[in-house]
Structure formats: structure tokens, C-alpha cells
Design a protein around this motif. Structure first.
Motif, PDB file in Angstrom:
ATOM      1  N   LEU A 207      66.800  58.648  35.136  1.00  0.00           N
ATOM      2  CA  LEU A 207      65.924  58.339  36.270  1.00  0.00           C
ATOM      3  C   LEU A 207      65.551  59.591  37.054  1.00  0.00           C
ATOM      4  O   LEU A 207      64.419  59.728  37.525  1.00  0.00           O
ATOM      5  CB  LEU A 207      66.616  57.336  37.200  1.00  0.00           C
ATOM      6  CG  LEU A 207      66.635  55.875  36.771  1.00  0.00           C
ATOM      7  CD1 LEU A 207      67.588  55.086  37.646  1.00  0.00           C
ATOM      8  CD2 LEU A 207      65.239  55.281  36.840  1.00  0.00           C
ATOM      9  N   THR A 208      66.517  60.513  37.217  1.00  0.00           N
ATOM     10  CA  THR A 208      66.260  61.725  37.980  1.00  0.00           C
ATOM     11  C   THR A 208      65.254  62.638  37.295  1.00  0.00           C
ATOM     12  O   THR A 208      64.720  63.560  37.918  1.00  0.00           O
ATOM     13  CB  THR A 208      67.571  62.494  38.202  1.00  0.00           C
ATOM     14  OG1 THR A 208      68.272  62.609  36.953  1.00  0.00           O
ATOM     15  CG2 THR A 208      68.447  61.776  39.216  1.00  0.00           C
ATOM     16  N   LEU A 209      64.977  62.412  36.004  1.00  0.00           N
ATOM     17  CA  LEU A 209      63.953  63.182  35.293  1.00  0.00           C
ATOM     18  C   LEU A 209      62.629  62.438  35.243  1.00  0.00           C
ATOM     19  O   LEU A 209      61.565  63.004  35.537  1.00  0.00           O
ATOM     20  CB  LEU A 209      64.423  63.480  33.868  1.00  0.00           C
ATOM     21  CG  LEU A 209      63.364  64.044  32.902  1.00  0.00           C
ATOM     22  CD1 LEU A 209      62.950  65.437  33.344  1.00  0.00           C
ATOM     23  CD2 LEU A 209      63.889  64.063  31.480  1.00  0.00           C
ATOM     24  N   VAL A 210      62.664  61.150  34.914  1.00  0.00           N
ATOM     25  CA  VAL A 210      61.439  60.388  34.686  1.00  0.00           C
ATOM     26  C   VAL A 210      60.711  60.083  35.990  1.00  0.00           C
ATOM     27  O   VAL A 210      59.482  60.209  36.072  1.00  0.00           O
ATOM     28  CB  VAL A 210      61.766  59.088  33.924  1.00  0.00           C
ATOM     29  CG1 VAL A 210      60.533  58.201  33.801  1.00  0.00           C
ATOM     30  CG2 VAL A 210      62.311  59.418  32.536  1.00  0.00           C
TER      31      VAL A 210
ATOM     32  N   ALA B 248      56.994  50.215  51.003  1.00  0.00           N
ATOM     33  CA  ALA B 248      57.650  49.072  50.370  1.00  0.00           C
ATOM     34  C   ALA B 248      57.283  48.984  48.895  1.00  0.00           C
ATOM     35  O   ALA B 248      58.131  48.673  48.041  1.00  0.00           O
ATOM     36  CB  ALA B 248      57.267  47.781  51.091  1.00  0.00           C
ATOM     37  N   SER B 249      56.021  49.275  48.562  1.00  0.00           N
ATOM     38  CA  SER B 249      55.594  49.253  47.170  1.00  0.00           C
ATOM     39  C   SER B 249      56.319  50.323  46.361  1.00  0.00           C
ATOM     40  O   SER B 249      56.767  50.076  45.235  1.00  0.00           O
ATOM     41  CB  SER B 249      54.077  49.462  47.088  1.00  0.00           C
ATOM     42  OG  SER B 249      53.653  49.577  45.745  1.00  0.00           O
ATOM     43  N   GLY B 250      56.451  51.524  46.923  1.00  0.00           N
ATOM     44  CA  GLY B 250      57.153  52.585  46.220  1.00  0.00           C
ATOM     45  C   GLY B 250      58.621  52.261  45.991  1.00  0.00           C
ATOM     46  O   GLY B 250      59.176  52.531  44.921  1.00  0.00           O
TER      47      GLY B 250
ATOM     48  N   GLY C 113      60.351  51.766  42.361  1.00  0.00           N
ATOM     49  CA  GLY C 113      61.479  52.594  41.955  1.00  0.00           C
ATOM     50  C   GLY C 113      62.691  51.767  41.558  1.00  0.00           C
ATOM     51  O   GLY C 113      63.379  52.073  40.580  1.00  0.00           O
ATOM     52  N   VAL C 114      62.954  50.707  42.315  1.00  0.00           N
ATOM     53  CA  VAL C 114      64.071  49.815  41.976  1.00  0.00           C
ATOM     54  C   VAL C 114      63.794  49.104  40.652  1.00  0.00           C
ATOM     55  O   VAL C 114      64.699  48.942  39.820  1.00  0.00           O
ATOM     56  CB  VAL C 114      64.302  48.811  43.114  1.00  0.00           C
ATOM     57  CG1 VAL C 114      65.312  47.743  42.699  1.00  0.00           C
ATOM     58  CG2 VAL C 114      64.796  49.530  44.363  1.00  0.00           C
ATOM     59  N   ALA C 115      62.556  48.677  40.455  1.00  0.00           N
ATOM     60  CA  ALA C 115      62.210  48.035  39.180  1.00  0.00           C
ATOM     61  C   ALA C 115      62.435  48.986  38.011  1.00  0.00           C
ATOM     62  O   ALA C 115      62.882  48.573  36.934  1.00  0.00           O
ATOM     63  CB  ALA C 115      60.750  47.561  39.210  1.00  0.00           C
ATOM     64  N   SER C 116      62.160  50.281  38.202  1.00  0.00           N
ATOM     65  CA  SER C 116      62.398  51.257  37.141  1.00  0.00           C
ATOM     66  C   SER C 116      63.887  51.387  36.839  1.00  0.00           C
ATOM     67  O   SER C 116      64.298  51.470  35.673  1.00  0.00           O
ATOM     68  CB  SER C 116      61.827  52.617  37.549  1.00  0.00           C
ATOM     69  OG  SER C 116      60.423  52.559  37.674  1.00  0.00           O
ATOM     70  N   ALA C 117      64.709  51.421  37.895  1.00  0.00           N
ATOM     71  CA  ALA C 117      66.152  51.525  37.687  1.00  0.00           C
ATOM     72  C   ALA C 117      66.686  50.303  36.950  1.00  0.00           C
ATOM     73  O   ALA C 117      67.513  50.419  36.035  1.00  0.00           O
ATOM     74  CB  ALA C 117      66.860  51.689  39.031  1.00  0.00           C
ATOM     75  N   LEU C 118      66.209  49.125  37.332  1.00  0.00           N
ATOM     76  CA  LEU C 118      66.651  47.899  36.661  1.00  0.00           C
ATOM     77  C   LEU C 118      66.125  47.842  35.229  1.00  0.00           C
ATOM     78  O   LEU C 118      66.811  47.350  34.319  1.00  0.00           O
ATOM     79  CB  LEU C 118      66.175  46.680  37.449  1.00  0.00           C
ATOM     80  CG  LEU C 118      66.774  46.521  38.855  1.00  0.00           C
ATOM     81  CD1 LEU C 118      66.076  45.387  39.595  1.00  0.00           C
ATOM     82  CD2 LEU C 118      68.269  46.274  38.792  1.00  0.00           C
ATOM     83  N   THR C 119      64.921  48.360  35.021  1.00  0.00           N
ATOM     84  CA  THR C 119      64.358  48.381  33.671  1.00  0.00           C
ATOM     85  C   THR C 119      65.169  49.274  32.756  1.00  0.00           C
ATOM     86  O   THR C 119      65.351  48.978  31.568  1.00  0.00           O
ATOM     87  CB  THR C 119      62.894  48.856  33.715  1.00  0.00           C
ATOM     88  OG1 THR C 119      62.128  47.940  34.511  1.00  0.00           O
ATOM     89  CG2 THR C 119      62.290  48.911  32.323  1.00  0.00           C
TER      90      THR C 119
ATOM     91  N   ALA D  97      58.142  57.544  47.760  1.00  0.00           N
ATOM     92  CA  ALA D  97      59.192  56.527  47.883  1.00  0.00           C
ATOM     93  C   ALA D  97      59.734  56.097  46.525  1.00  0.00           C
ATOM     94  O   ALA D  97      60.925  55.776  46.405  1.00  0.00           O
ATOM     95  CB  ALA D  97      58.648  55.310  48.636  1.00  0.00           C
ATOM     96  N   ASN D  98      58.872  56.082  45.500  1.00  0.00           N
ATOM     97  CA  ASN D  98      59.295  55.614  44.185  1.00  0.00           C
ATOM     98  C   ASN D  98      60.444  56.441  43.599  1.00  0.00           C
ATOM     99  O   ASN D  98      61.513  55.898  43.284  1.00  0.00           O
ATOM    100  CB  ASN D  98      58.073  55.613  43.253  1.00  0.00           C
ATOM    101  CG  ASN D  98      58.361  54.968  41.919  1.00  0.00           C
ATOM    102  OD1 ASN D  98      59.357  55.237  41.280  1.00  0.00           O
ATOM    103  ND2 ASN D  98      57.448  54.118  41.473  1.00  0.00           N
ATOM    104  N   PRO D  99      60.302  57.765  43.437  1.00  0.00           N
ATOM    105  CA  PRO D  99      61.409  58.524  42.855  1.00  0.00           C
ATOM    106  C   PRO D  99      62.633  58.599  43.753  1.00  0.00           C
ATOM    107  O   PRO D  99      63.757  58.720  43.260  1.00  0.00           O
ATOM    108  CB  PRO D  99      60.799  59.906  42.608  1.00  0.00           C
ATOM    109  CG  PRO D  99      59.664  60.000  43.564  1.00  0.00           C
ATOM    110  CD  PRO D  99      59.125  58.620  43.701  1.00  0.00           C
ATOM    111  N   VAL D 100      62.438  58.558  45.078  1.00  0.00           N
ATOM    112  CA  VAL D 100      63.592  58.604  45.979  1.00  0.00           C
ATOM    113  C   VAL D 100      64.480  57.383  45.767  1.00  0.00           C
ATOM    114  O   VAL D 100      65.710  57.486  45.657  1.00  0.00           O
ATOM    115  CB  VAL D 100      63.123  58.696  47.440  1.00  0.00           C
ATOM    116  CG1 VAL D 100      64.283  58.446  48.395  1.00  0.00           C
ATOM    117  CG2 VAL D 100      62.506  60.064  47.715  1.00  0.00           C
ATOM    118  N   ALA D 101      63.856  56.196  45.696  1.00  0.00           N
ATOM    119  CA  ALA D 101      64.622  54.964  45.495  1.00  0.00           C
ATOM    120  C   ALA D 101      65.324  54.963  44.140  1.00  0.00           C
ATOM    121  O   ALA D 101      66.510  54.625  44.032  1.00  0.00           O
ATOM    122  CB  ALA D 101      63.703  53.747  45.626  1.00  0.00           C
TER     123      ALA D 101
END
Length: 323
Positions: free
Chosen positions: A70-73, A160-162, A166-172, A227-231
């Protein structure tokens, strides 16, 4: 091919798809009344085009998460803003300004520094069911707080969207790693719940971004991009055991890169707002030209731009035209 290079390549194509989707959403938001509900979008072809582009970007993003942490993508998602700048300028019929190019360069430099600090091996750890549910609960509470009535709803909705994206990416990432390592059953309560959370957060992020783009493309997209990569990185570092390259020393290029990327995003946002304020929309120009001001006195119309020339006409012709 190296797994990191595959992750980077897939992320670049994904960013291009997301950028095209963001421009399409911003154009649609500019043509949609603020009072229109989400259901009104279902009958718009532009909405489904944006949905298709977002879906394509999401699939590529999922594939990238299989090969990279995640920290790269996630930092590569900032390239969505970089790609959206020329696409948005072309859509608006203008050239990219010097400030926009400076912001693009700073963002790319910052991303390069972040990649040097974040590059690592393919991910192996996944979220447990309690961790996934806890992340989902915290995310929902944060989105509810950001969506409350108040000032600057566009930027709050963008944040909120970001976060949801980002959370959806982590769960994915949990889904892709768990489904491909063959260490457990493909159908389990954990994977079913994680898949449901991914669907909810992905759809919620799409609708929140559509609302945010009513105020323009630059600033909301910049907030989403940050917000996306931070989350996602927070989840990767806290729950998935991901680490920065070089330990504590790796924080130096990471912080410098983050500062440069933030400054680049700010420049891109300011340039986008300036461009939007300098060029009125065609519909606004039409309304201004056709406006008639009614006051307590006589009715006044806009002054003609060319002198009025009177030409004598033959007497007796119907309607005052030529006989």
C-alpha cells in the motif's frame, strides 16, 4: 519482471483511467443542478462513462496491489491529478498554465522521493475480520463527521471520498492476497464481509467525489489525492506490518517527498481555481448577454456594441420590409 515494476506500471495506467473519470465527473457536475439527487445520474450517459473508467482504474489498481504494498501503490494515485490537469485543460479549450506545469513537476519529484522510501516486497499480511470491521466502523464515523452540514462541503466531501477510497484499497489488498495465496477457503465470513465493505466504500467514494466536483475539479481532486494514500498508508503501517525503506532514515526522503508533493498539489489546485474564475462558463455568458434588468424605473437593456444605422424603407411595404 520485478514485482515492484509491475505494480508501478499498473498504477500508472490506473491513474490515467481515474484522471479521465474525474474530468468526466467534473463536467457532469457542472451541468447538473445542485438539488438533483443521485438517482438523476442513472439516466446520464456521461455518468456511466465515468463509472466505466473508474471501474477500469479500480481493476488495474487491484492488480497493482497484488504486486506492491500500500505504501508504494497508493502514492502513485497522485498521478491522477497530474494526468487530469492536461485532460481538464483540453476539455475546457485552454492551454496548461506555467503554474500548473510547476505543480506537476513538484508532484512528480515528491512521488519519486516517496517511491524510494516506500518501495518494498510484495504484500503478504492481511487484515483479520475484527481488524476489517474496526477499520470499517472508524471510516464510517469519519465520513459521517466530514459529511455534516456546514461550510465548504465540497472539500469535506472530497476528503471523505479520499478516505473511503484509500480504505477500500486496503481492504481490496486483503481480498487479493487472501484469494491468491491458497492458504484458506475462498469463501469465508472474513472475505465476504471484506468484499461487502469494499463495495460500500467504493460506491460511497464515487458518489462523494461526484458531489465534491460541483465546486470544480482542481481543489476537490487535490484533496482526494492527498487523503487517499494517507488513509491507505496508515492502515498498511499500523495493521499490515509494512515498513519504510531504511527505517528511521527512510523518513527523511519520505517527508521531503511528501512536502514537495503537497506543494505541487497546492499549486495545481490554485491554478485550476484561477482558470475556472477567469473564464466564465458559456451558459453564464449567454445569460449575461440576454439579461434585462427590471427596476423601479424604466426597463433597461444591454447597450449595443455597434452603432445603430437607420435606413429609409419604401412606404407601404407590409411590416416595414421591402415591397
Amino acid at each position: 519482471m520485478n514485482a515492484t515494476l509491475i505494480a508501478v506500471a499498473l498504477s500508472l495506467v490506473s491513474a490515467g483511467a481515474y484522471a479521465a473519470a474525474a474530468v468526466a465527473q467534473a463536467r457532469l457536475a457542472g451541468r447538473t443542478e445542485a438539488s438533483a439527487g443521485a438517482l438523476s445520474l442513472l439516466g446520464r450517459g456521461a455518468w456511466w462513462s465515468a463509472v466505466g473508467l473508474n471501474a477500469g482504474g479500480a481493476l488495474l489498481h487491484v492488480a497493482a496491489l497484488k504486486y506492491g504494498p500500500l505504501t508504494l501503490v497508493q502514492p502513485l494515485g497522485a498521478l491522477t491529478l497530474v494526468a487530469a490537469v492536461p485532460l481538464g485543460a483540453r476539455s475546457a479549450g485552454r492551454r496548461v498554465s506555467r503554474t500548473e506545469w510547476r505543480g506537476t513537476l513538484l508532484t512528480l519529484i515528491g512521488l519519486a522521493a516517496l517511491l524510494l522510501a516506500a518501495g518494498g516486497a510484495s504484500p503478504h499480511d492481511t487484515l483479520s475480520l475484527p481488524e476489517a470491521l474496526g477499520v470499517g466502523a472508524v471510516t464510517m464515523a469519519l465520513v459521517a463527521a466530514l459529511s455534516r452540514p456546514g461550510t465548504r462541503p465540497g472539500l469535506r466531501h472530497a476528503a471523505a471520498s479520499g478516505v473511503t477510497s484509500g480504505v477500500a484499497s486496503a481492504l481490496t489488498q486483503t481480498l487479493t492476497v487472501a484469494a491468491t495465496d491458497h492458504s484458506g477457503p475462498l469463501l469465508s465470513w472474513r472475505l465476504v464481509m471484506v468484499a461487502a465493505l469494499v463495495s460500500v466504500f467504493a460506491l460511497g467514494g464515487l458518489l462523494l467525489s461526484q458531489t465534491a466536483y460541483r465546486g470544480g475539479l482542481g481543489a476537490p481532486l487535490a484533496v482526494v489525492t492527498l487523503a487517499n494514500p494517507v488513509a491507505a498508508a496508515a492502515i498498511g503501517l499500523v495493521l499490515l506490518g509494512e515498513r519504510l525503506q531504511g527505517g528511521l532514515l527512510g523518513l527523511v526522503p519520505a517527508l521531503l517527498g511528501a512536502g514537495a508533493a503537497v506543494q505541487g498539489v497546492i499549486l495545481l489546485s490554485r491554478a485550476a481555481r484561477s482558470a475556472a474564475g477567469a473564464v466564465p462558463a458559456p451558459a453564464d455568458v449567454t445569460r449575461q448577454r440576454s439579461r434585462v434588468v427590471i427596476t423601479g424605473g424604466p426597463v433597461t437593456a444591454p447597450r449595443a456594441t455597434e452603432p445603430l444605422t437607420l435606413r429609409p424603407e419604401p412606404v407601404g411595404s407590409p411590416g416595414g420590409g421591402p415591397g
